[in-house]
Enzyme design. Sequence first.
Site, PDB file in Angstrom:
ATOM      1  N   LYS A 196      73.173  77.871  63.910  1.00 37.84           N
ATOM      2  CA  LYS A 196      72.783  78.530  62.718  1.00 37.84           C
ATOM      3  C   LYS A 196      70.959  78.649  62.656  1.00 37.84           C
ATOM      4  O   LYS A 196      70.569  79.528  62.088  1.00 37.84           O
ATOM      5  CB  LYS A 196      73.155  77.352  61.509  1.00 37.84           C
ATOM      6  CG  LYS A 196      74.729  77.409  61.249  1.00 37.84           C
ATOM      7  CD  LYS A 196      75.131  76.400  60.501  1.00 37.84           C
ATOM      8  CE  LYS A 196      76.599  76.427  60.289  1.00 37.84           C
ATOM      9  NZ  LYS A 196      77.348  75.327  59.450  1.00 37.84           N
ATOM     10  N   GLN A 203      76.244  70.301  56.685  1.00 38.65           N
ATOM     11  CA  GLN A 203      77.016  70.424  57.562  1.00 38.65           C
ATOM     12  C   GLN A 203      78.341  69.370  57.640  1.00 38.65           C
ATOM     13  O   GLN A 203      78.050  68.112  57.467  1.00 38.65           O
ATOM     14  CB  GLN A 203      76.282  70.184  59.133  1.00 38.65           C
ATOM     15  CG  GLN A 203      77.155  70.467  60.148  1.00 38.65           C
ATOM     16  CD  GLN A 203      77.871  71.774  60.155  1.00 38.65           C
ATOM     17  OE1 GLN A 203      77.057  72.749  60.003  1.00 38.65           O
ATOM     18  NE2 GLN A 203      79.139  72.173  60.882  1.00 38.65           N
ATOM     19  N   ASP A 242      77.033  78.064  51.486  1.00 36.40           N
ATOM     20  CA  ASP A 242      78.220  77.883  52.158  1.00 36.40           C
ATOM     21  C   ASP A 242      79.603  78.303  51.306  1.00 36.40           C
ATOM     22  O   ASP A 242      80.687  78.470  51.695  1.00 36.40           O
ATOM     23  CB  ASP A 242      78.482  76.349  52.493  1.00 36.40           C
ATOM     24  CG  ASP A 242      78.604  76.028  53.983  1.00 36.40           C
ATOM     25  OD1 ASP A 242      78.817  76.998  54.787  1.00 36.40           O
ATOM     26  OD2 ASP A 242      78.252  75.107  54.223  1.00 36.40           O
TER      27      ASP A 242
END
Length: 302
Positions: A70, A114, A137
């Site tokens: 990422k 995460q 997200d």
Amino acid sequence: MLIALHTFTTASTAGRNMVAKVIDGHAVARQVRAECRELTKSLVERGVTPGLAVIIVGENAASRVYVANKVKACTEVGLKSTVYAFDADTPGATVEAAILRLNDDPEVHGILVQLPLPAHFDVRRVLGAISSDKDVDGFHLYNVGGLVVGDTVFPPCTPYGVQKMLEYENILVEGQNVVVVGASNIVGKPMALMLMQKDATVCICHAKTRDLAQFTILADILVVAAGKPNLILPQMVRTGAVVIDVGINRLPDGRLVGDVDFEGVRRKASYITPVPGGVGPMTVTMLVHNTVKAAQRHAALA
Ligand code: GUN
């Protein structure tokens, strides 16, 4: 004379005895990243550098690789990314406090935690601490609710990537039978909602589904996100189906494979995604895309 501006491929129009076209996730990702790069350039000219904060807790090896990917993708496109790494035994309150600080930081436009988090974390609470305006997200309940009613700002990155791949190949979704295997909050459920929004007829299968094949065989578009190598065999797939493999599994011999018997199923499908090199590059790319969008929204409000 009528000229067709768009030609769509459907499972029913695809020929028989074919070898599937392999959808190149890197190629689709390159195109989306190029668009993001242009948007980033014009934001930077206006004094706004899109910024992503990534929070990782613990030592999960796969998570570390994903986070590194990422960061790399952000750098390539011109975004600023910062990783906040916490030990596995960090209290939930400490991570939540960090999120609240990032919510108030005008240089941070996107915040990502995460997953998975260590077992002692209340995941819903941590994700709920992220400002819905920075939830790149798409896991905050506000954005999940937006997805349900077909009006979300930040679609979750993996299913969003799959949607982009279908669009890139001009694969018709409307009216098609879609079977999603896997009902996770990250992939299966949002994927089903997004395709339903595009007027597909959607069926979700999961670990408790009896006789999986009786459902998968009906799919014009089969999306598999179950985390089980070789779950989908050729006899479970309709001739000409579009098969999207979201699985990423490391075999004991070190090989990375998806959930689909790729060599077998590619002889029956019209399109198939490989692992690696299929959906994976798109997940990271759509995160970049969502972060640029968050920065654009921020710039419009500033
Ligand atoms: N873990 C596995 N997939 C994802 C994802 O898309 N986002 C986050 N934050 N964690 C993940």
